[in-house]
Write an enzyme that holds these catalytic residues in place. Structure first.
Site, short mmCIF file in Angstrom:
data_model
loop_
_atom_site.label_atom_id
_atom_site.label_comp_id
_atom_site.label_asym_id
_atom_site.label_seq_id
_atom_site.Cartn_x
_atom_site.Cartn_y
_atom_site.Cartn_z
N TYR A 258 -37.92 -36.11 -10.85
CA TYR A 258 -39.34 -35.94 -11.16
C TYR A 258 -39.38 -35.75 -12.66
O TYR A 258 -38.74 -34.83 -13.18
CB TYR A 258 -39.90 -34.70 -10.46
CG TYR A 258 -40.44 -34.95 -9.07
CD1 TYR A 258 -40.15 -34.07 -8.03
CD2 TYR A 258 -41.28 -36.02 -8.79
CE1 TYR A 258 -40.65 -34.27 -6.75
CE2 TYR A 258 -41.78 -36.24 -7.51
CZ TYR A 258 -41.46 -35.36 -6.50
OH TYR A 258 -41.96 -35.56 -5.23
N ASP B 130 -44.39 -42.30 -7.61
CA ASP B 130 -45.61 -42.27 -6.77
C ASP B 130 -46.21 -40.88 -6.69
O ASP B 130 -47.06 -40.62 -5.84
CB ASP B 130 -45.27 -42.79 -5.36
CG ASP B 130 -44.22 -41.91 -4.67
OD1 ASP B 130 -43.77 -42.28 -3.56
OD2 ASP B 130 -43.85 -40.86 -5.23
N HIS C 278 -43.55 -42.30 -0.03
CA HIS C 278 -43.17 -40.87 -0.07
C HIS C 278 -43.24 -40.25 1.32
O HIS C 278 -43.61 -39.09 1.48
CB HIS C 278 -44.14 -40.15 -1.02
CG HIS C 278 -43.54 -39.02 -1.82
ND1 HIS C 278 -43.16 -39.11 -3.14
CD2 HIS C 278 -43.32 -37.73 -1.47
CE1 HIS C 278 -42.72 -37.93 -3.57
NE2 HIS C 278 -42.81 -37.08 -2.58
C1 LIG Z 1 -40.02 -35.28 4.20
C2 LIG Z 1 -40.04 -35.05 2.72
C3 LIG Z 1 -40.06 -36.15 1.87
C4 LIG Z 1 -40.06 -35.97 0.49
C5 LIG Z 1 -40.06 -34.64 -0.04
C6 LIG Z 1 -40.02 -33.52 0.80
C7 LIG Z 1 -40.01 -33.73 2.19
C8 LIG Z 1 -39.98 -32.54 3.09
N1 LIG Z 1 -40.17 -34.49 -1.41
S1 LIG Z 1 -41.54 -33.71 -1.94
O1 LIG Z 1 -41.36 -32.32 -1.69
O2 LIG Z 1 -41.78 -34.02 -3.31
O3 LIG Z 1 -42.65 -34.31 -1.14
C9 LIG Z 1 -39.66 -35.47 -2.20
C10 LIG Z 1 -39.18 -35.23 -3.53
O4 LIG Z 1 -38.97 -34.08 -3.95
N2 LIG Z 1 -38.93 -36.32 -4.31
C11 LIG Z 1 -39.08 -37.62 -3.85
O5 LIG Z 1 -38.85 -38.58 -4.58
N3 LIG Z 1 -39.47 -37.87 -2.55
C12 LIG Z 1 -39.72 -36.83 -1.73
N4 LIG Z 1 -39.99 -37.05 -0.41
C13 LIG Z 1 -40.09 -38.45 0.10
C14 LIG Z 1 -38.73 -38.95 0.61
O6 LIG Z 1 -37.87 -39.20 -0.47
C15 LIG Z 1 -38.89 -40.24 1.40
O7 LIG Z 1 -39.68 -41.15 0.64
C16 LIG Z 1 -39.52 -39.99 2.76
O8 LIG Z 1 -39.04 -38.80 3.32
C17 LIG Z 1 -39.18 -41.15 3.70
O9 LIG Z 1 -39.87 -40.99 4.90
P1 LIG Z 1 -39.22 -40.32 6.21
O10 LIG Z 1 -39.22 -38.85 5.97
O11 LIG Z 1 -40.16 -40.75 7.29
O12 LIG Z 1 -37.83 -40.88 6.38
#
Ligand SMILES: Cc1cc2c(cc1C)[n+](S(=O)(=O)[O-])c1c(=O)[nH]c(=O)nc-1n2C[C@H](O)[C@H](O)[C@H](O)COP(=O)(O)O
Length: 495
Positions: free
Chosen positions: A237, A265, A357
């Protein structure tokens, strides 16, 4: 300078003067109290005491160094003088372990949805709210899943499929199978060992792990937990302070990361109501009171609490900055349009992840798998398909989803939530079982589709025409409806 004692810190134990100890250092958080996105109550619970155990699952380790003005760093504490709060197991952890006892044995989990069901029973509310939530009405999160059901196989028969090779390379690194553990923040919300569980499982199965910026474990802890041979990537990030970003990127490269995935994104984190609802339920000081004029939106859940540093001004003009500070291949994670993939090629980045995401950002954004079909058609039309590695993630819950993505041209597929769910009740063994289930499915799918290795998974083996039709209500998806709906799940009713 003499160290502070526990008694020194204990004198600052209320709203008027509030000091906490984190990792052996004392911090004056009095002025920060009203701004804490997680509310004041949780900090005041540890006023004058050691807050390290509560702090760690939610905050990356260098949070205070990065965001609390140095004048509030009060100095080192002689921890021998700090009254040990009978070092009882964190009450949440005790509750989790109690709930795990009532769960089925690991061998009765036959698919990734079984792990999701178990996780919902076992995780504390804030963890389930944070992991399972999608943005707004969660339409994209559901479409991530149903999009795969619109693609049909065109299997070949009478192919000698005795020997199957599932291995592949991603960004030049070998992988036992074309999926990787993608970056998901706050691993310790679901399990006390956090992202290190994922590291150990990835090592055992020859998988690549993407380490999140917002991990609960420190970056070095996760890298140190690796076996020295496995491949790890780093998800970034971008910080508003580019010097911090440069320091983080250079450190990641120095620790052997084989890919820099810049998340593009999330100029602002999405609005995830389950996450918000669980936050409110935990601490009603997190909401603004009548007449409270502060502008901090403290109703958000864990997500907003940890993401205020992300730079919304990030743009294409920043790509050369990253290309100048690192030799790691650069991949843009969260690309959602064909013309942005073309721009990515023109900017000389190594790859893109077509991703929304996990449906946690812009609701009704397209699914990665749907976009993949259009992207590959455009790249092939320009004969650019070898100029960039294209990955997807989102909603992958069966190996057949991975097979479909590879047939359509994906180099690999990221999987997020399923491994968090598998870890929540069963730790490393759970993640290993989830990976093994996918490997068994993948091998079976390859035999049944008539492909002996990944290079034989080609576009003519699928019919993806159905992707053009966004989900027509096909009746309630009971499996997920019963898992997600706040209407059938009293736990999600705000108090
Ligand atoms: C489930 C989940 C996803 C997050 C995630 C935290 C969780 C609990 N977080 S978030 O706190 O910002 O939303 C990240 C993150 O730190 N950085 C990122 O690039 N993607 C983040 N993602 C998105 C992740 O990398 C995938 O794009 C997404 O999880 C794929 O979908 P599925 O969970 O259905 O496999």
């Amino acid at each position: 300078m003499a160290k502070l004692t526990g008694a020194d810190v204990a004198q600052h134990a209320d709203k008027n003067s509030c000091w906490v100890i984190v990792h052996g250092k004392a911090y004056d958080v009095t002025e920060f109290l009203p701004e804490h996105p997680g509310g004041q109550k949780i900090i005041l619970k540890y006023a004058g005491k050691d807050a390290t155990e509560e702090f760690d699952p939610i905050h990356p380790p260098d949070t205070l160094d990065k965001y609390l003005d140095k004048k509030f760093h009060m100095g080192e504490v002689d921890m021998r003088t700090v009254a040990i709060e009978e070092k009882q197991v964190d009450p949440d952890e005790a509750d989790r372990l109690e709930r795990v006892k009532n769960m089925p044995p690991l061998e009765l989990c036959y698919n990734l949805s079984d792990f999701e069901y178990v996780a919902k029973q076992v995780m504390k509310r804030t963890a389930w709210g944070y992991y399972s939530s999608g943005a707004d009405d969660e339409i994209t999160m559901r479409e991530n899943r149903t999009a795969f059901h619109k693609i049909w196989f065109k299997p070949k028969v009478l192919v000698d499929v005795e020997n199957i090779d599932m291995s592949c390379t991603m960004l030049g690194s070998k992988s036992s199978i074309p999926f990787y553990i993608t970056a998901t923040a706050l691993g310790k919300l679901g399990h006390p060992d956090g992202e290190c569980c994922l590291t150990k499982a990835a090592a055992r199965h020859g998988l690549i792990q993407m380490i999140p910026t917002l991990a609960s474990c420190s970056f070095d802890e996760i890298v140190d937990a690796a076996d020295g041979k496995q491949t790890q990537w780093f998800q970034l990030y971008v910080n508003k302070d580019r010097q911090i970003t440069e320091r983080i990127v250079k450190h990641a490269e120095s620790r052997g990361m084989k890919g820099l995935f810049i998340t593009v994104d999330a100029p602002q984190l999405g609005r995830r109501e389950k996450d918000m609802r669980s936050k409110y339920a935990e601490d009603d000081t997190a909401v603004q009171k009548e007449g409270d004029t502060t502008t901090i939106d403290r109703s958000q859940g864990a997500a907003r609490a940890i993401s205020s540093f992300i730079d919304p001004s990030l743009s294409w003009k920043d790509i050369p900055f990253f290309q100048n500070i690192t030799k790691m291949p650069i991949i843009l994670k969260g690309v959602q349009r064909v013309d942005d993939v073309i721009k990515a090629v023109e900017h000389g980045v190594t790859g893109v992840v077509l991703s929304n995401h996990g449906g946690r950002q812009l609701d009704t954004a397209p699914t990665g798998i749907e976009l993949l079909a259009d992207v590959m058609a455009e790249l092939r039309a320009r004969n650019w398909q070898d100029k960039i590695e294209v990955y997807i993630d989102g909603g992958v819950r069966r190996a057949s989803d991975v097979v479909k993505a590879v047939c359509l041209g994906a180099k690999g597929v990221g999987i997020g939530r399923p491994f968090l769910y598998a870890m929540s009740a069963y730790g490393v063994e759970g993640v290993c079982r989830a990976i093994q289930l996918l490997k068994d499915e993948f091998e079976m799918n390859m035999r049944l589709i008539g492909a002996r290795n990944v290079s034989e998974l080609t576009p003519d083996m699928v019919d993806a025409k159905g992707l053009a039709y966004h989900t027509i209500p096909s009746g309630p998806d009971m499996l997920h409806h019963t898992v997600y709906s706040p209407l059938t799940n009293p736990a999600f009713k705000a108090k």
